[in-house]
Motif scaffolding. Sequence first.
Motif, PDB file in Angstrom:
ATOM      1  N   ALA A 109      -0.109   1.023  -3.204  1.00  0.00           N
ATOM      2  CA  ALA A 109      -1.534   1.143  -3.516  1.00  0.00           C
ATOM      3  C   ALA A 109      -2.334   0.088  -2.756  1.00  0.00           C
ATOM      4  N   SER A 110      -1.878  -1.153  -2.779  1.00  0.00           N
ATOM      5  CA  SER A 110      -2.588  -2.221  -2.068  1.00  0.00           C
ATOM      6  C   SER A 110      -2.568  -1.982  -0.568  1.00  0.00           C
ATOM      7  N   GLU A 111      -1.419  -1.581  -0.036  1.00  0.00           N
ATOM      8  CA  GLU A 111      -1.279  -1.350   1.409  1.00  0.00           C
ATOM      9  C   GLU A 111      -2.212  -0.234   1.877  1.00  0.00           C
ATOM     10  N   ALA A 112      -2.196   0.875   1.167  1.00  0.00           N
ATOM     11  CA  ALA A 112      -3.008   2.022   1.573  1.00  0.00           C
ATOM     12  C   ALA A 112      -4.494   1.779   1.321  1.00  0.00           C
ATOM     13  N   ALA A 113      -4.830   1.176   0.186  1.00  0.00           N
ATOM     14  CA  ALA A 113      -6.239   0.930  -0.119  1.00  0.00           C
ATOM     15  C   ALA A 113      -6.856  -0.055   0.870  1.00  0.00           C
ATOM     16  N   GLN A 145      -8.168  -6.638  -7.467  1.00  0.00           N
ATOM     17  CA  GLN A 145      -8.312  -8.070  -7.197  1.00  0.00           C
ATOM     18  C   GLN A 145      -7.849  -8.399  -5.775  1.00  0.00           C
ATOM     19  N   LYS A 146      -6.720  -7.830  -5.346  1.00  0.00           N
ATOM     20  CA  LYS A 146      -6.225  -8.064  -3.983  1.00  0.00           C
ATOM     21  C   LYS A 146      -7.231  -7.597  -2.942  1.00  0.00           C
ATOM     22  N   LEU A 147      -7.967  -6.547  -3.264  1.00  0.00           N
ATOM     23  CA  LEU A 147      -8.966  -6.003  -2.338  1.00  0.00           C
ATOM     24  C   LEU A 147     -10.275  -6.774  -2.370  1.00  0.00           C
ATOM     25  N   GLY A 148     -10.420  -7.679  -3.331  1.00  0.00           N
ATOM     26  CA  GLY A 148     -11.630  -8.484  -3.434  1.00  0.00           C
ATOM     27  C   GLY A 148     -12.669  -7.953  -4.403  1.00  0.00           C
ATOM     28  N   GLU A 166     -17.053  -4.409  -8.221  1.00  0.00           N
ATOM     29  CA  GLU A 166     -17.694  -4.274  -6.924  1.00  0.00           C
ATOM     30  C   GLU A 166     -16.998  -5.161  -5.904  1.00  0.00           C
ATOM     31  N   ARG A 167     -17.092  -4.725  -4.672  1.00  0.00           N
ATOM     32  CA  ARG A 167     -16.540  -5.471  -3.536  1.00  0.00           C
ATOM     33  C   ARG A 167     -17.649  -5.611  -2.508  1.00  0.00           C
TER      34      ARG A 167
END
Length: 170
Positions: A109-113, A145-148, A166-167
């Motif tokens: 999920a983190s890798e693809a997102a 959270q990993k995506l900010g 939000e990011r």
Amino acid sequence: MIETENLRLRRPEIDDLDAIHAMRSNPDVVRHLGGRTLSREEAWHRLTRIAGHWALRGYGMFVVVEKHSGAFVGEIGLFDGCRGLSPDFDNAPEAGWILAAAAHGKGYASEAAAAAHRWFAETHGARRSVCIIAPENHASLRVAQKLGYKGFGQVEYQGHPVLMLERIPG
């Protein structure tokens, strides 16, 4: 198509129906998405909706597959949900990720997102995006959270509380 170390992200195809139906009819997969599984007909409507979003907006949910096996992993991308939650939420592209049960816990999920967000910024410009997540969905909150993503409110959506995040690109 986008390639990462382990994955390929591509637009949805008609042959994705069975995999989308299998994923979205699994109670463990949809428990944080309102808990309702989809019938085959509803999975077909889901597939045509995400394909149509690409036609109308030029972006949307990618189908994600493993590079080494070709196995369906899930759906990940950015889209316009038109949810009517608030002007602060509805005026930004919404990120989403849902993975088949066999893909849980692999970091996909983190890798693809992250790849989908990079692609979106490169093709549509770096801009604020949003997402909603059930408060008890700790795995999804870790991805956000990993995506900010940072929280900015809580609302009820389809009878369930959700956090709005939000990011803001830096």
